[in-house]
Design a protein around this motif. Sequence first.
Motif, mmCIF file in Angstrom:
data_model
loop_
_atom_site.group_PDB
_atom_site.id
_atom_site.type_symbol
_atom_site.label_atom_id
_atom_site.label_comp_id
_atom_site.label_asym_id
_atom_site.label_seq_id
_atom_site.Cartn_x
_atom_site.Cartn_y
_atom_site.Cartn_z
ATOM 1 N N SER A 164 0.856 -1.185 0.000
ATOM 2 C CA SER A 164 0.000 0.000 0.000
ATOM 3 C C SER A 164 0.888 1.231 0.000
ATOM 4 N N SER A 165 0.268 2.351 -0.264
ATOM 5 C CA SER A 165 0.962 3.621 -0.075
ATOM 6 C C SER A 165 1.026 3.903 1.420
ATOM 7 N N LEU A 166 1.754 4.959 1.818
ATOM 8 C CA LEU A 166 1.802 5.322 3.229
ATOM 9 C C LEU A 166 0.442 5.853 3.665
ATOM 10 N N ILE A 167 -0.055 5.337 4.776
ATOM 11 C CA ILE A 167 -1.414 5.642 5.228
ATOM 12 C C ILE A 167 -1.355 6.522 6.472
ATOM 13 N N ARG A 168 -1.991 7.682 6.400
ATOM 14 C CA ARG A 168 -2.031 8.621 7.521
ATOM 15 C C ARG A 168 -3.455 9.022 7.895
ATOM 16 N N GLU A 169 -4.431 8.551 7.167
ATOM 17 C CA GLU A 169 -5.826 8.923 7.403
ATOM 18 C C GLU A 169 -6.690 7.662 7.414
ATOM 19 N N PRO A 170 -7.873 7.720 8.022
ATOM 20 C CA PRO A 170 -8.567 8.880 8.593
ATOM 21 C C PRO A 170 -8.022 9.289 9.960
ATOM 22 N N ASN A 171 -8.207 10.574 10.262
ATOM 23 C CA ASN A 171 -7.648 11.131 11.488
ATOM 24 C C ASN A 171 -8.203 10.488 12.744
ATOM 25 N N ARG A 172 -9.439 9.976 12.669
ATOM 26 C CA ARG A 172 -10.015 9.395 13.883
ATOM 27 C C ARG A 172 -9.228 8.162 14.339
ATOM 28 N N TYR A 173 -8.480 7.559 13.429
ATOM 29 C CA TYR A 173 -7.613 6.439 13.803
ATOM 30 C C TYR A 173 -6.150 6.871 13.914
ATOM 31 N N PHE A 174 -5.673 7.584 12.917
ATOM 32 C CA PHE A 174 -4.244 7.855 12.821
ATOM 33 C C PHE A 174 -3.834 9.171 13.454
ATOM 34 N N GLY A 175 -4.846 9.905 13.940
ATOM 35 C CA GLY A 175 -4.547 11.077 14.743
ATOM 36 C C GLY A 175 -4.029 12.261 13.950
ATOM 37 N N HIS A 176 -3.373 13.134 14.671
ATOM 38 C CA HIS A 176 -2.927 14.415 14.123
ATOM 39 C C HIS A 176 -1.428 14.595 14.352
ATOM 40 N N GLY A 177 -0.685 13.520 14.204
ATOM 41 C CA GLY A 177 0.745 13.555 14.424
ATOM 42 C C GLY A 177 1.112 12.955 15.775
ATOM 43 N N VAL A 178 2.403 12.800 15.986
ATOM 44 C CA VAL A 178 2.942 12.233 17.230
ATOM 45 C C VAL A 178 3.293 13.366 18.187
ATOM 46 N N ALA A 179 3.028 13.155 19.472
ATOM 47 C CA ALA A 179 3.302 14.194 20.468
ATOM 48 C C ALA A 179 3.724 13.564 21.778
ATOM 49 N N VAL A 180 4.242 14.409 22.660
ATOM 50 C CA VAL A 180 4.549 13.998 24.029
ATOM 51 C C VAL A 180 3.250 14.023 24.821
ATOM 52 N N ALA A 181 3.020 13.007 25.652
ATOM 53 C CA ALA A 181 1.821 12.948 26.484
ATOM 54 C C ALA A 181 2.178 13.250 27.932
ATOM 55 N N PHE A 182 1.348 14.079 28.575
ATOM 56 C CA PHE A 182 1.561 14.485 29.959
ATOM 57 C C PHE A 182 0.317 14.174 30.785
ATOM 58 N N HIS A 183 0.494 14.146 32.098
ATOM 59 C CA HIS A 183 -0.659 14.084 32.993
ATOM 60 C C HIS A 183 -1.513 15.330 32.734
ATOM 61 N N PRO A 184 -2.838 15.195 32.731
ATOM 62 C CA PRO A 184 -3.703 16.351 32.414
ATOM 63 C C PRO A 184 -3.454 17.585 33.269
ATOM 64 N N ARG A 185 -2.906 17.392 34.461
ATOM 65 C CA ARG A 185 -2.678 18.534 35.352
ATOM 66 C C ARG A 185 -1.281 19.126 35.209
ATOM 67 N N ASN A 186 -0.516 18.624 34.274
ATOM 68 C CA ASN A 186 0.879 19.080 34.161
ATOM 69 C C ASN A 186 1.037 20.043 32.987
ATOM 70 N N GLU A 187 0.229 21.079 32.968
ATOM 71 C CA GLU A 187 0.257 22.044 31.872
ATOM 72 C C GLU A 187 1.573 22.809 31.819
ATOM 73 N N ALA A 188 2.150 23.096 32.965
ATOM 74 C CA ALA A 188 3.394 23.872 32.987
ATOM 75 C C ALA A 188 4.512 23.127 32.266
ATOM 76 N N LEU A 189 4.624 21.828 32.507
ATOM 77 C CA LEU A 189 5.655 21.041 31.837
ATOM 78 C C LEU A 189 5.374 20.944 30.340
ATOM 79 N N ALA A 190 4.110 20.791 29.974
ATOM 80 C CA ALA A 190 3.752 20.746 28.551
ATOM 81 C C ALA A 190 4.140 22.043 27.857
ATOM 82 N N ASP A 191 3.927 23.168 28.516
ATOM 83 C CA ASP A 191 4.298 24.464 27.936
ATOM 84 C C ASP A 191 5.814 24.557 27.742
ATOM 85 N N GLN A 192 6.579 24.056 28.694
ATOM 86 C CA GLN A 192 8.039 24.067 28.562
ATOM 87 C C GLN A 192 8.481 23.219 27.368
ATOM 88 N N PHE A 193 7.886 22.054 27.219
ATOM 89 C CA PHE A 193 8.215 21.193 26.093
ATOM 90 C C PHE A 193 7.875 21.863 24.777
#
Length: 259
Positions: free
Chosen positions: A203-232
């Motif tokens: 197949s070709s490279l598959i990146r869609e639909p977004n409901r499965y493949f998302g919107h790119g890769v990111a760092v995940a934080f605890h929901p209450r750790n906004e300050a650290l997310a902002d630093q990242f």
Amino acid sequence: MTRVTAGLAAALASLLIAAPAHADDPLTLAVDIPFEPFEYRLPDGTLTGFEVELGEEVCRRIQRECEWVEQGWDGIIPGLLARKYDAIMSSMAITDARRDKVLFSEPYYSNPSVWVTQEGREIDIEDTAALEGLAVGVQRGTIRDNYITDTYGDLVDVRRYSTGEDLALDVRTGRLDAAFMYYPLALSSLDVDAEGSDFVTSSSLIREPNRYFGHGVAVAFHPRNEALADQFNEALREIKQDGTYDELMHKYVDYDIKI
């Protein structure tokens, strides 16, 4: 110890375990390995890879010491929510379902998936009749697992593996008719489409639909750790702007993953 005192002690212990790390503490980042070229160990045991070097660079810029914590994928979000580590930096795609549980940084790379088969095996993924009854492998609990289960679960025999390494092993040994894999993993573990390789993309490279493949890769934080997310986020923007990101990317992959 009285029953009341014991209860208070247990409650205090629970609060200490759940408390966020202080700024002087090492920053703990969870990673599921091996996932070459993003995170893996060298023969001498050294942890390396694109995300590992990127994470180390972020830590340097926010003036924190990095510590990497190995965690299996199935338990990686529960571990974050239990504050066993400060963040997940392990090729986690941003999806709506995950957004309900964790706080994401801005995305830092795209994550294509691909169908893989053995050389000489022609499988048309658009032909549902040709897919019926085939054994198709995926890594358990990933976006690829969700996509194959929902889209092809009634047609194929979905076989799930705890790690990408185990999945690649069964592709190599012919126990699967096909696999739906993370493209970088297919390159590193199976050498797909390379001259002389026994494995090809179907197949070709598959990146869609977004409901499965998302919107790119990111760092995940605890929901209450906004300050650290902002630093990242601030550090990641600087790394992209000054060319460091491109240097790291081209050190590990020969195609563009930038988002």
